[in-house]
Motif scaffolding. Structure first.
Motif, PDB file in Angstrom:
ATOM      1  N   ILE A 111       0.876  -1.168   0.000  1.00 52.79           N
ATOM      2  CA  ILE A 111       0.000   0.000   0.000  1.00 52.79           C
ATOM      3  C   ILE A 111       0.912   1.217   0.000  1.00 52.79           C
ATOM      4  CG2 ILE A 111      -1.783   1.278   1.237  1.00 52.79           C
ATOM      5  CD1 ILE A 111      -2.519  -1.408   2.642  1.00 52.79           C
ATOM      6  N   VAL A 112       0.728   2.092  -0.955  1.00 47.93           N
ATOM      7  CA  VAL A 112       1.526   3.308  -1.029  1.00 47.93           C
ATOM      8  C   VAL A 112       0.654   4.469  -0.573  1.00 47.93           C
ATOM      9  CG1 VAL A 112       2.829   4.854  -2.533  1.00 47.93           C
ATOM     10  CG2 VAL A 112       2.925   2.377  -2.904  1.00 47.93           C
ATOM     11  N   VAL A 113       1.187   5.267   0.348  1.00 55.21           N
ATOM     12  CA  VAL A 113       0.492   6.439   0.860  1.00 55.21           C
ATOM     13  C   VAL A 113       1.244   7.655   0.341  1.00 55.21           C
ATOM     14  CG1 VAL A 113      -0.302   7.641   2.926  1.00 55.21           C
ATOM     15  CG2 VAL A 113      -0.136   5.132   2.934  1.00 55.21           C
ATOM     16  N   GLN A 134       6.238  12.736   4.592  1.00 55.97           N
ATOM     17  CA  GLN A 134       6.825  11.909   3.542  1.00 55.97           C
ATOM     18  C   GLN A 134       5.886  10.788   3.111  1.00 55.97           C
ATOM     19  OE1 GLN A 134      10.671  10.410   4.567  1.00 55.97           O
ATOM     20  NE2 GLN A 134      11.187   9.964   2.464  1.00 55.97           N
ATOM     21  N   ALA A 135       6.018  10.373   1.855  1.00 57.23           N
ATOM     22  CA  ALA A 135       5.250   9.238   1.361  1.00 57.23           C
ATOM     23  C   ALA A 135       5.601   8.001   2.188  1.00 57.23           C
ATOM     24  CB  ALA A 135       5.563   9.001  -0.117  1.00 57.23           C
ATOM     25  N   LEU A 136       4.615   7.124   2.353  1.00 58.35           N
ATOM     26  CA  LEU A 136       4.797   5.906   3.133  1.00 58.35           C
ATOM     27  C   LEU A 136       4.580   4.688   2.254  1.00 58.35           C
ATOM     28  CD1 LEU A 136       2.685   6.796   6.312  1.00 58.35           C
ATOM     29  CD2 LEU A 136       5.155   7.087   5.978  1.00 58.35           C
ATOM     30  N   LEU A 137       5.253   3.622   2.598  1.00 60.10           N
ATOM     31  CA  LEU A 137       5.056   2.322   1.973  1.00 60.10           C
ATOM     32  C   LEU A 137       4.683   1.340   3.074  1.00 60.10           C
ATOM     33  CD1 LEU A 137       5.309   0.355  -0.447  1.00 60.10           C
ATOM     34  CD2 LEU A 137       7.710   0.046   0.224  1.00 60.10           C
ATOM     35  N   LEU A 138       3.508   0.739   2.941  1.00 58.85           N
ATOM     36  CA  LEU A 138       3.088  -0.336   3.842  1.00 58.85           C
ATOM     37  C   LEU A 138       3.265  -1.612   3.038  1.00 58.85           C
ATOM     38  CD1 LEU A 138       1.696   2.262   4.937  1.00 58.85           C
ATOM     39  CD2 LEU A 138      -0.213   0.818   5.612  1.00 58.85           C
ATOM     40  N   ARG A 139       4.149  -2.472   3.499  1.00 61.66           N
ATOM     41  CA  ARG A 139       4.395  -3.713   2.781  1.00 61.66           C
ATOM     42  C   ARG A 139       4.543  -4.848   3.773  1.00 61.66           C
ATOM     43  NH1 ARG A 139       9.134  -5.489   4.505  1.00 61.66           N
ATOM     44  NH2 ARG A 139      11.005  -4.288   4.155  1.00 61.66           N
ATOM     45  N   PRO A 140       4.212  -6.069   3.337  1.00 60.89           N
ATOM     46  CA  PRO A 140       4.350  -7.204   4.249  1.00 60.89           C
ATOM     47  C   PRO A 140       5.778  -7.288   4.802  1.00 60.89           C
ATOM     48  CG  PRO A 140       3.130  -7.856   2.304  1.00 60.89           C
ATOM     49  CD  PRO A 140       3.674  -6.470   2.031  1.00 60.89           C
ATOM     50  N   ASN A 169      -3.158   5.081  27.120  1.00 64.62           N
ATOM     51  CA  ASN A 169      -2.424   5.374  25.885  1.00 64.62           C
ATOM     52  C   ASN A 169      -3.194   6.463  25.127  1.00 64.62           C
ATOM     53  OD1 ASN A 169      -1.080   5.447  23.453  1.00 64.62           O
ATOM     54  ND2 ASN A 169      -0.852   3.229  23.316  1.00 64.62           N
ATOM     55  N   THR A 170      -3.034   7.692  25.584  1.00 62.61           N
ATOM     56  CA  THR A 170      -3.791   8.807  25.015  1.00 62.61           C
ATOM     57  C   THR A 170      -3.404   9.094  23.571  1.00 62.61           C
ATOM     58  OG1 THR A 170      -2.242  10.379  25.989  1.00 62.61           O
ATOM     59  CG2 THR A 170      -4.220   9.854  27.272  1.00 62.61           C
ATOM     60  N   ALA A 171      -2.166   8.822  23.189  1.00 63.96           N
ATOM     61  CA  ALA A 171      -1.754   9.058  21.802  1.00 63.96           C
ATOM     62  C   ALA A 171      -2.533   8.134  20.860  1.00 63.96           C
ATOM     63  CB  ALA A 171      -0.251   8.864  21.645  1.00 63.96           C
ATOM     64  N   SER A 172      -2.677   6.863  21.220  1.00 65.83           N
ATOM     65  CA  SER A 172      -3.447   5.941  20.384  1.00 65.83           C
ATOM     66  C   SER A 172      -4.907   6.348  20.329  1.00 65.83           C
ATOM     67  CB  SER A 172      -3.329   4.507  20.896  1.00 65.83           C
ATOM     68  OG  SER A 172      -2.213   3.882  20.318  1.00 65.83           O
ATOM     69  N   CYS A 173      -5.421   6.861  21.418  1.00 67.43           N
ATOM     70  CA  CYS A 173      -6.809   7.319  21.442  1.00 67.43           C
ATOM     71  C   CYS A 173      -6.990   8.474  20.449  1.00 67.43           C
ATOM     72  CB  CYS A 173      -7.194   7.736  22.857  1.00 67.43           C
ATOM     73  SG  CYS A 173      -8.974   7.805  23.131  1.00 67.43           S
ATOM     74  N   ARG A 174      -6.054   9.413  20.443  1.00 62.52           N
ATOM     75  CA  ARG A 174      -6.130  10.547  19.507  1.00 62.52           C
ATOM     76  C   ARG A 174      -6.058  10.069  18.058  1.00 62.52           C
ATOM     77  NH1 ARG A 174      -2.672  12.920  23.320  1.00 62.52           N
ATOM     78  NH2 ARG A 174      -0.880  12.491  21.978  1.00 62.52           N
ATOM     79  N   VAL A 175      -5.170   9.115  17.779  1.00 60.46           N
ATOM     80  CA  VAL A 175      -5.048   8.582  16.420  1.00 60.46           C
ATOM     81  C   VAL A 175      -6.359   7.927  16.009  1.00 60.46           C
ATOM     82  CG1 VAL A 175      -3.919   6.818  14.997  1.00 60.46           C
ATOM     83  CG2 VAL A 175      -2.541   8.314  16.464  1.00 60.46           C
ATOM     84  N   ARG A 224      -1.852   8.321   9.170  1.00 60.80           N
ATOM     85  CA  ARG A 224      -1.814   8.098   7.726  1.00 60.80           C
ATOM     86  C   ARG A 224      -1.794   6.609   7.402  1.00 60.80           C
ATOM     87  NH1 ARG A 224       2.961  10.741   5.706  1.00 60.80           N
ATOM     88  NH2 ARG A 224       2.082  10.449   3.633  1.00 60.80           N
ATOM     89  N   ALA A 225      -1.013   5.841   8.159  1.00 55.24           N
ATOM     90  CA  ALA A 225      -0.968   4.395   7.945  1.00 55.24           C
ATOM     91  C   ALA A 225      -2.309   3.756   8.301  1.00 55.24           C
ATOM     92  CB  ALA A 225       0.160   3.774   8.756  1.00 55.24           C
ATOM     93  N   LEU A 226      -2.922   4.185   9.396  1.00 54.87           N
ATOM     94  CA  LEU A 226      -4.215   3.623   9.810  1.00 54.87           C
ATOM     95  C   LEU A 226      -5.299   3.950   8.788  1.00 54.87           C
ATOM     96  CD1 LEU A 226      -5.999   2.103  11.785  1.00 54.87           C
ATOM     97  CD2 LEU A 226      -6.220   4.232  13.111  1.00 54.87           C
TER      98      LEU A 226
END
Length: 181
Positions: free
Chosen positions: A4-6, A14-20, A145-151, A120-122
């Protein structure tokens, strides 16, 4: 398996690459996880050395083979779609439940926190999962985990309740967030 390319974010992210995950990721996985107290606090599986990394990567590969767990390394995307630095991990779990539901989870490396990588990844994984026919995604995190809650909220995952602690895997109470297709 699919990547998955973001695209790069309008705010300069920056652009992201989600790969196995791949076996050759073992050494970098250890480097990212070793000594990261925050990551160790929020994740259940600490990867301290190369043998632990190899075992963890084997679990991720088995998930792809069974179609029940789709784990991606989150990396910077270098042109053209080449791997850059490891920024985190994102996963779609329990995808074969048969009821259109699955769970998402993620972590980010210390160097990626505060850079918009997790949302962005989520968002990308969420769109990918709904594109595969899922209709409900759940996201769980420890209450403190307040950061995860915000995400989660930023990505449209609505708060849906509090889950009691279930040690040892979930030592603290948690929040459940839900997003529908």
């Amino acid at each position: 398996m699919s990547d998955i390319v973001v695209r790069a974010a309008a705010d300069g992210g920056q652009a992201l690459l989600l790969r196995p995950w791949r076996p050759e990721d073992a050494a970098e996985l250890v480097l990212v996880q070793r000594g990261d107290a925050a990551l160790r606090r929020w994740t259940g599986a600490a990867v301290d050395d190369e043998p632990a990394a190899v075992r963890w990567l084997a679990v991720q590969a088995r998930g792809w083979e069974t179609g029940d767990r789709f784990a991606f390394a989150v990396r910077t995307a270098e042109a053209p779609f080449a791997d850059g630095e490891l920024l985190g991990h994102i996963v779609l779990k329990n995808a074969r439940s048969g009821d259109g539901r699955a769970e998402v989870g993620y972590w980010t490396a210390a160097r990626a926190r505060g850079r918009g990588v997790a949302p962005r990844a989520l968002t990308a994984l969420t769109e990918w999962a709904f594109g595969r026919g899922l209709s409900r995604l759940e996201l769980l995190h420890q209450m403190d985990n307040t950061a995860s809650c915000r995400v989660a909220v930023k990505c449209g995952y609505e708060p849906a309740g509090v889950l009691p602690a279930a040690p040892p895997e979930f030592p603290r109470d948690g929040h459940l967030h839900v997003r529908h297709a």
